[in-house]
Design a protein around this motif. Structure first.
Motif, PDB file in Angstrom:
ATOM      1  N   ALA A  93       0.732  -1.261  -0.001  1.00  0.00           N
ATOM      2  CA  ALA A  93       0.014   0.089  -0.065  1.00  0.00           C
ATOM      3  C   ALA A  93       0.780   1.495   0.066  1.00  0.00           C
ATOM      4  O   ALA A  93       0.502   2.307  -0.660  1.00  0.00           O
ATOM      5  N   ILE A  94       2.074   1.283   0.731  1.00  0.00           N
ATOM      6  CA  ILE A  94       2.885   2.291   0.586  1.00  0.00           C
ATOM      7  C   ILE A  94       3.495   2.485  -0.730  1.00  0.00           C
ATOM      8  O   ILE A  94       3.602   3.714  -1.274  1.00  0.00           O
ATOM      9  N   VAL A  95       3.964   1.681  -1.317  1.00  0.00           N
ATOM     10  CA  VAL A  95       4.203   1.683  -2.807  1.00  0.00           C
ATOM     11  C   VAL A  95       3.213   2.203  -3.687  1.00  0.00           C
ATOM     12  O   VAL A  95       3.650   3.181  -4.448  1.00  0.00           O
ATOM     13  N   VAL A  96       2.209   1.789  -3.676  1.00  0.00           N
ATOM     14  CA  VAL A  96       1.017   2.201  -4.346  1.00  0.00           C
ATOM     15  C   VAL A  96       0.680   3.735  -4.076  1.00  0.00           C
ATOM     16  O   VAL A  96       0.537   4.499  -5.012  1.00  0.00           O
ATOM     17  N   SER A  97       0.965   4.029  -2.848  1.00  0.00           N
ATOM     18  CA  SER A  97       0.647   5.365  -2.387  1.00  0.00           C
ATOM     19  C   SER A  97       1.591   6.636  -2.893  1.00  0.00           C
ATOM     20  O   SER A  97       0.988   7.433  -3.514  1.00  0.00           O
ATOM     21  N   VAL A  98       2.699   6.073  -2.951  1.00  0.00           N
ATOM     22  CA  VAL A  98       3.676   6.806  -3.445  1.00  0.00           C
ATOM     23  C   VAL A  98       3.716   6.929  -4.942  1.00  0.00           C
ATOM     24  O   VAL A  98       3.798   7.996  -5.485  1.00  0.00           O
ATOM     25  N   SER A  99       3.492   6.134  -5.715  1.00  0.00           N
ATOM     26  CA  SER A  99       3.177   6.120  -6.920  1.00  0.00           C
ATOM     27  C   SER A  99       1.944   6.990  -7.451  1.00  0.00           C
ATOM     28  O   SER A  99       2.138   7.680  -8.246  1.00  0.00           O
ATOM     29  N   VAL A 100       0.772   6.776  -6.736  1.00  0.00           N
ATOM     30  CA  VAL A 100      -0.321   7.374  -6.844  1.00  0.00           C
ATOM     31  C   VAL A 100       0.106   8.804  -6.519  1.00  0.00           C
ATOM     32  O   VAL A 100      -0.463   9.708  -7.556  1.00  0.00           O
ATOM     33  N   THR A 101       0.708   9.395  -5.774  1.00  0.00           N
ATOM     34  CA  THR A 101       0.924  10.645  -5.380  1.00  0.00           C
ATOM     35  C   THR A 101       1.905  11.227  -6.583  1.00  0.00           C
ATOM     36  O   THR A 101       1.697  12.517  -7.005  1.00  0.00           O
ATOM     37  N   GLY A 102       2.722  10.389  -7.014  1.00  0.00           N
ATOM     38  CA  GLY A 102       3.680  10.941  -8.034  1.00  0.00           C
ATOM     39  C   GLY A 102       3.078  11.302  -9.408  1.00  0.00           C
ATOM     40  O   GLY A 102       3.170  12.346 -10.182  1.00  0.00           O
TER      41      GLY A 102
END
Length: 129
Positions: A93-102
């Motif tokens: 979920a952290i990886v997805v969150s960072v990707s979505v933010t980018g």
């Protein structure tokens, strides 16, 4: 009244997560600036990740790696072993969150270049709605 107060104090971390979620939710719904909405979404996601990580732990819990022979001889009490699944899922979920933010920041840059603003009302006005 005392048992209720001690129960509330014992679960203080959950109250913090609820407050963080409500701050993030308010920022997503109440703010008109798209960057503030994105920051609110990140706060909301962080609160959810912290919640899941906190429910995955156990006070005095052991590591989930158990020697096969020792487990057969002595038995393994499942209440003393920490379940690693919530932590692994939250890492994803952290990886997805960072990707979505980018990606969202890249889209916000494009929106700003096209409309010269990041205010939702002004963008809708320029579109003609």
């Amino acid at each position: 009244m005392e048992p209720l107060l001690s129960e509330i104090v014992a679960k203080y971390n959950y109250w913090i997560y609820v407050v963080l979620m409500m701050i993030g939710f308010y920022a997503m719904i109440g703010k008109r600036n798209l960057v503030k909405k994105l920051l609110g979404m990140n706060i909301f996601q962080t609160a959810i990740i912290l919640f899941y990580v906190s429910i995955g732990g156990k006070r005095g819990g052991g590591i989930p790696i158990v020697d096969k022979h020792a487990a057969m001889l002595h038995g393994v009490d499942a209440t003393t072993v920490v379940n690693p699944l919530p932590h692994v899922l939250m890492l994803t979920a952290i990886v997805v969150s960072v990707s979505v933010t980018g990606v969202a920041l890249a889209i916000l840059i494009r929106i700003y270049r096209k409309y010269d603003t990041l205010e939702e009302d002004e963008i809708l006005e320029k579109i003609g709605r």
